[in-house]
Design an enzyme around this catalytic site. Structure first.
Site, PDB file in Angstrom:
ATOM      1  N   CYS A   4       0.846  -1.203   0.000  1.00 39.15           N
ATOM      2  CA  CYS A   4       0.000   0.000   0.000  1.00 39.15           C
ATOM      3  C   CYS A   4       0.883   1.256   0.000  1.00 39.15           C
ATOM      4  CB  CYS A   4      -0.918  -0.031   1.218  1.00 39.15           C
ATOM      5  SG  CYS A   4      -1.821   1.499   1.469  1.00 39.15           S
ATOM      6  N   ASP A  30      -1.019  16.308  -1.839  1.00 38.25           N
ATOM      7  CA  ASP A  30      -1.232  15.370  -2.942  1.00 38.25           C
ATOM      8  C   ASP A  30      -0.153  15.586  -4.012  1.00 38.25           C
ATOM      9  OD1 ASP A  30      -3.951  13.636  -3.975  1.00 38.25           O
ATOM     10  OD2 ASP A  30      -2.478  14.207  -5.504  1.00 38.25           O
ATOM     11  N   HIS A  46      -4.287   0.835   8.466  1.00 34.72           N
ATOM     12  CA  HIS A  46      -4.716   0.537   7.093  1.00 34.72           C
ATOM     13  C   HIS A  46      -6.180   0.083   7.082  1.00 34.72           C
ATOM     14  CE1 HIS A  46      -4.424  -0.622   2.864  1.00 34.72           C
ATOM     15  NE2 HIS A  46      -5.243  -1.611   3.217  1.00 34.72           N
ATOM     16  N   ASN A  87     -13.497   9.277  -2.195  1.00 31.41           N
ATOM     17  CA  ASN A  87     -13.900   8.353  -3.244  1.00 31.41           C
ATOM     18  C   ASN A  87     -13.890   6.945  -2.645  1.00 31.41           C
ATOM     19  OD1 ASN A  87     -13.957  10.435  -5.222  1.00 31.41           O
ATOM     20  ND2 ASN A  87     -11.732  10.327  -5.380  1.00 31.41           N
ATOM     21  N   GLY A  93     -13.956   6.307  -8.500  1.00 26.36           N
ATOM     22  CA  GLY A  93     -12.668   6.898  -8.867  1.00 26.36           C
ATOM     23  C   GLY A  93     -11.563   6.678  -7.861  1.00 26.36           C
ATOM     24  N   THR A  95      -8.368   5.322  -6.346  1.00 27.04           N
ATOM     25  CA  THR A  95      -7.195   4.686  -6.956  1.00 27.04           C
ATOM     26  C   THR A  95      -6.228   4.132  -5.910  1.00 27.04           C
ATOM     27  OG1 THR A  95      -6.041   6.818  -7.097  1.00 27.04           O
ATOM     28  CG2 THR A  95      -7.280   6.115  -9.047  1.00 27.04           C
ATOM     29  N   HIS A  98      -6.498   2.828   0.520  1.00 22.84           N
ATOM     30  CA  HIS A  98      -6.240   3.116   1.941  1.00 22.84           C
ATOM     31  C   HIS A  98      -7.102   4.342   2.209  1.00 22.84           C
ATOM     32  CE1 HIS A  98      -3.172   3.553   5.429  1.00 22.84           C
ATOM     33  NE2 HIS A  98      -4.056   4.534   5.584  1.00 22.84           N
ATOM     34  N   HIS A 100      -8.946   7.607   2.655  1.00 28.19           N
ATOM     35  CA  HIS A 100      -8.396   8.962   2.648  1.00 28.19           C
ATOM     36  C   HIS A 100      -9.446   9.977   2.231  1.00 28.19           C
ATOM     37  CE1 HIS A 100      -7.765   7.338  -1.407  1.00 28.19           C
ATOM     38  NE2 HIS A 100      -7.904   8.577  -1.850  1.00 28.19           N
ATOM     39  N   HIS A 102      -9.738  13.981   0.623  1.00 26.61           N
ATOM     40  CA  HIS A 102      -9.055  15.069  -0.058  1.00 26.61           C
ATOM     41  C   HIS A 102      -9.604  16.381   0.483  1.00 26.61           C
ATOM     42  CE1 HIS A 102      -7.673  12.480  -3.524  1.00 26.61           C
ATOM     43  NE2 HIS A 102      -8.716  11.773  -3.154  1.00 26.61           N
TER      44      HIS A 102
HETATM   45  P1  5GP Z   1      -8.081   8.619  -4.982  1.00 26.07           P
HETATM   46  O1  5GP Z   1      -8.023   8.715  -6.485  1.00 26.07           O
HETATM   47  O2  5GP Z   1      -7.850   7.185  -4.517  1.00 26.07           O
HETATM   48  O3  5GP Z   1      -9.269   9.252  -4.366  1.00 26.07           O
HETATM   49  O4  5GP Z   1      -6.870   9.492  -4.468  1.00 26.07           O
HETATM   50  C1  5GP Z   1      -5.559   9.053  -4.415  1.00 26.07           C
HETATM   51  C2  5GP Z   1      -4.686  10.289  -4.414  1.00 26.07           C
HETATM   52  O5  5GP Z   1      -3.387   9.941  -3.994  1.00 26.07           O
HETATM   53  C3  5GP Z   1      -4.544  10.917  -5.820  1.00 26.07           C
HETATM   54  O6  5GP Z   1      -5.028  12.252  -5.785  1.00 26.07           O
HETATM   55  C4  5GP Z   1      -3.050  10.848  -6.089  1.00 26.07           C
HETATM   56  O7  5GP Z   1      -2.551  11.977  -6.760  1.00 26.07           O
HETATM   57  C5  5GP Z   1      -2.452  10.703  -4.700  1.00 26.07           C
HETATM   58  N1  5GP Z   1      -1.199   9.965  -4.656  1.00 26.07           N
HETATM   59  C6  5GP Z   1      -0.949   8.744  -5.240  1.00 26.07           C
HETATM   60  N2  5GP Z   1       0.311   8.368  -4.982  1.00 26.07           N
HETATM   61  C7  5GP Z   1       0.870   9.350  -4.223  1.00 26.07           C
HETATM   62  C8  5GP Z   1       2.179   9.532  -3.645  1.00 26.07           C
HETATM   63  O8  5GP Z   1       3.078   8.699  -3.768  1.00 26.07           O
HETATM   64  N3  5GP Z   1       2.389  10.671  -2.927  1.00 26.07           N
HETATM   65  C9  5GP Z   1       1.408  11.618  -2.758  1.00 26.07           C
HETATM   66  N4  5GP Z   1       1.717  12.694  -2.035  1.00 26.07           N
HETATM   67  N5  5GP Z   1       0.170  11.477  -3.282  1.00 26.07           N
HETATM   68  C10 5GP Z   1      -0.087  10.366  -4.007  1.00 26.07           C
HETATM   69 ZN    ZN Z   2      -2.395   1.270   3.637  1.00 25.93          ZN
END
Ligand code: 5GP
Ligand code: ZN
Length: 114
Positions: A4, A30, A46, A87, A93, A95, A98, A100, A102
């Site tokens: 992860c 981000d 996690h 999300n 959406g 990705t 874990h 989180h 925004h």
């Molecule tokens: P999701 O698309 O799952 O809602 O958001 C995942 C977020 O994690 C995305 O906005 C992506 O830019 C961010 N992200 C993915 N990998 C990394 C990383 O290694 N470092 C940081 N700071 N953000 C990350």
């Molecule tokens: Zn995790």
């Protein structure tokens, strides 16, 4: 969780721009910001997504809520306003699996779905 990305960030294995941290949560910038202020707030435990919250672990949501307020204050947007997004699941959406949230701010966010 071994593979992860966010667990690796928590362990310091992947560098990140930390905004706020306490014993239960971490907030960092981000890597692909969608607004001038774009901070991701995560639990240190996690939990893959909201669907994996239960009576035992859901108190983390209170920690996240208070962390959001800290982040808003530290980034100077607590007075001007911010949007909080989660999300949950692929179709929404998500990705990184874990849990989180925004925090987005620093520009006009009035174009919206809800
Ligand atoms: P999701 O698309 O799952 O809602 O958001 C995942 C977020 O994690 C995305 O906005 C992506 O830019 C961010 N992200 C993915 N990998 C990394 C990383 O290694 N470092 C940081 N700071 N953000 C990350
Ligand atoms: Zn995790």
């Amino acid at each position: 969780m071994k593979d992860c990305i966010f667990c690796k960030i928590i362990k310091g294995e992947i560098p990140t721009n930390k905004v706020y941290e306490n014993d239960r949560i971490l907030a960092f910038k981000d890597i692909q910001p969608q607004a001038p202020v774009h901070v991701v707030i995560i639990p240190k435990e996690h939990i893959p997504d909201v669907e994996h919250l239960n009576a035992e672990n859901a108190s983390i949501m209170a920690d996240i809520a208070l962390g959001v307020k800290e982040v808003a204050k530290l980034t100077g947007v607590n007075q001007t306003g911010y949007r909080l997004i989660n999300n949950c699941g692929k179709q929404a959406g998500q990705t990184v699996f874990h849990l989180h949230f925004h925090l987005l701010a620093g520009k006009d966010l009035s174009d919206r779905m809800v």
